[in-house]
Scaffold this active site. Sequence first.
Site, PDB file in Angstrom:
ATOM      1  N   LYS A  57       0.978  -0.788  -0.239  1.00 43.93           N
ATOM      2  CA  LYS A  57      -0.296  -0.197  -0.147  1.00 43.93           C
ATOM      3  C   LYS A  57       0.892   1.406   0.246  1.00 43.93           C
ATOM      4  CE  LYS A  57      -3.335  -3.161   1.508  1.00 43.93           C
ATOM      5  NZ  LYS A  57      -3.278  -4.411  -0.014  1.00 43.93           N
ATOM      6  N   GLU A  77      -1.388   6.288   7.648  1.00 43.55           N
ATOM      7  CA  GLU A  77      -2.690   7.551   6.966  1.00 43.55           C
ATOM      8  C   GLU A  77      -3.583   8.537   7.494  1.00 43.55           C
ATOM      9  OE1 GLU A  77      -4.178   5.370   3.135  1.00 43.55           O
ATOM     10  OE2 GLU A  77      -5.882   4.131   4.681  1.00 43.55           O
ATOM     11  N   HIS A 106     -13.442  -2.988   9.998  1.00 47.90           N
ATOM     12  CA  HIS A 106     -12.578  -2.799   8.309  1.00 47.90           C
ATOM     13  C   HIS A 106     -12.649  -3.374   7.336  1.00 47.90           C
ATOM     14  CE1 HIS A 106     -10.848   0.671  10.470  1.00 47.90           C
ATOM     15  NE2 HIS A 106     -10.264   0.384  11.361  1.00 47.90           N
ATOM     16  N   ARG A 164      -6.055  -9.061  -7.143  1.00 45.13           N
ATOM     17  CA  ARG A 164      -6.395 -10.965  -7.452  1.00 45.13           C
ATOM     18  C   ARG A 164      -7.859  -9.625  -7.485  1.00 45.13           C
ATOM     19  NH1 ARG A 164      -8.895  -8.952  -2.111  1.00 45.13           N
ATOM     20  NH2 ARG A 164      -7.680  -8.430  -0.389  1.00 45.13           N
TER      21      ARG A 164
END
Length: 613
Positions: free
Chosen positions: A116, A183, A218, A274
């Site tokens: 990421k 983040e 999440h 994916r």
Amino acid sequence: MIQTLLVANRGEIACRIFRTCAASGIRTVAVHSDADENALHARVADTAVRLPGAAPADTYLRGDLVVKAALAAGADAVHPGYGFLSENAGFARAVLDAGLTWIGPPPEAIEAMASKTRAKQLMGLAPLTDVTEADLPVLVKAAAGGGGRGMRIVRRLEELPAALEGARAEAVSAFGDGEVFVEPYLEHGRHVEVQILADTHGTVWPLGTRDCSLQRRHQKVIEEAPAPGLTEGLAKELRALAVRAARAVSYVGAGTVEFLVADGRAHFLEMNTRLQVEHPVTEEVFGLDLVAEQLRVAEGHALAPEPPPARGHAVEARLYAEDPARDWAPETGTLHRLAVPAGVRLDTGYTDGDPIGVHYDPMLAKVVAHAPTRAEAIRKLAGALEAAALHGPVTNRDLLVRSLRHPEFTSARMDTGFYDRHLPALTEPAPDPLAPLAAALAAAHGRSRFGGWRNLPSQPQIKRYEVGGEETEVRYRPTRTGFAVEGARVVHVSAHTVVLEADGVRHRFEVARYGDRIHVNTTRLTALPRFPDPEQQLAPGSLLAPMPGTVVRVAEGLTEGTAVTAGQPLIWLEAMKMQHQISAPTEGTLTTLHAKPGQQVEPGFLLAVVRQT
């Protein structure tokens, strides 16, 4: 041409890929851990290969064993599914180096996007490196992760070190990579993503949008396509950004570009290199088999210049063996029955009688409904879930039905904070008040030729049940014509079906019993002994293991006699590759501590006792 395909995965996704292979005439190879020796994916494949040596939770992360299994079984291609090694560039290279066809993007594309942090840099973004109070709240994320593992929201700066440690531990367990980053966290955004499919000839299809805003920990719970409520301009921008991301890394195959949409703006999150869990909603809307398309792309076939047109709306719900009212605690045990009505799609890795273990994700199945409009698809899915037979461990079925019918969802005003706001109301127990009576009458039926009727008056029969966390007692009296009860009229009784009339309305109940666990329609009951055993009473403040798992951590300095505060984290359990925190229920003194790091515990194991002060 691909002749024999090994799926480097397990459960639902392996079974789903095998289904496409069977329709295409491709032989299939499953791999399995010792814990999965009798799992459905190992049973339905043409060939199954045991992956030796590793612990069950880590078996599917051993790429060397998977490649060896593919060669031994005569496979000429490998599909990674999702999770485990699906975004591992080293594994992709090992498959290619072995002379096998890799059903996925080039390893270079995986390297560019699977991390990421590198993906954000490629899109001109950068993670936070020096977090201050002004940056809060922030989100700690696993660089190699997905599925909600290795994620922590941090709202106070002092929470950051523990969040980093916990996220790293989960990331290592789930992905074999402990890299994490930080983040900004947007409180009320919508999670919107774009499915892409690219071939080796330069064509990239943006296959519409999906909304995946309803999430717990999440991890997505309900997904739909197309994402509702987007302006055409924003939807077009999202598709263009997804194509840009794919072209930036010369992408090939199926992938997903994820965004957080807030205040009409799109914020890039990541690209998953994916197939996604939620790919069925895109398949239903576009009339595609994405696995079949992956195989065709891997064989070198070209896509058409444009994707097929979208039609209607699709909604997917993930059925989990977990209790949302107990902090989403995973459940284990035997799945006695899993059946949904006709007219909806069921993707699952389980069948009746299969065990639900502790080593893997607790998802039982995905149920998908497609209809001409969003409202019709939602109604169809909610009705199918409500009518489904789910006998065994506690599931999130009731939560799903209530979520689908919640006005915030039906009006497409949901965001990623949906469950933060509504979870208590959505998990409020609402058992059918007649269910205990139906259970008692079904159990009483047929005990004797005369249904228990006596010639002389007798005391009523009494049965006790636990329903929705509360004890309840029902009374009935056998008569020469059937059963006499208060508050209802008994219309029909058999061992598995009871019909009662209350206030002039007839109610039909389907009853299934497995030991002391009874399922009456959607109500789950536990039969209780008439006279409880006083020796089974626990001391106040007892902390019991809510699930089978491993004690991975005990709070530093925690010993018997330590003073603790209400809500203080004391013990961490790992189950199904997620860490679960056990906290002090009250302010007091720790009088008993049985939990030790590395210890395997079963549900109900006494971890500790906190005596209130």
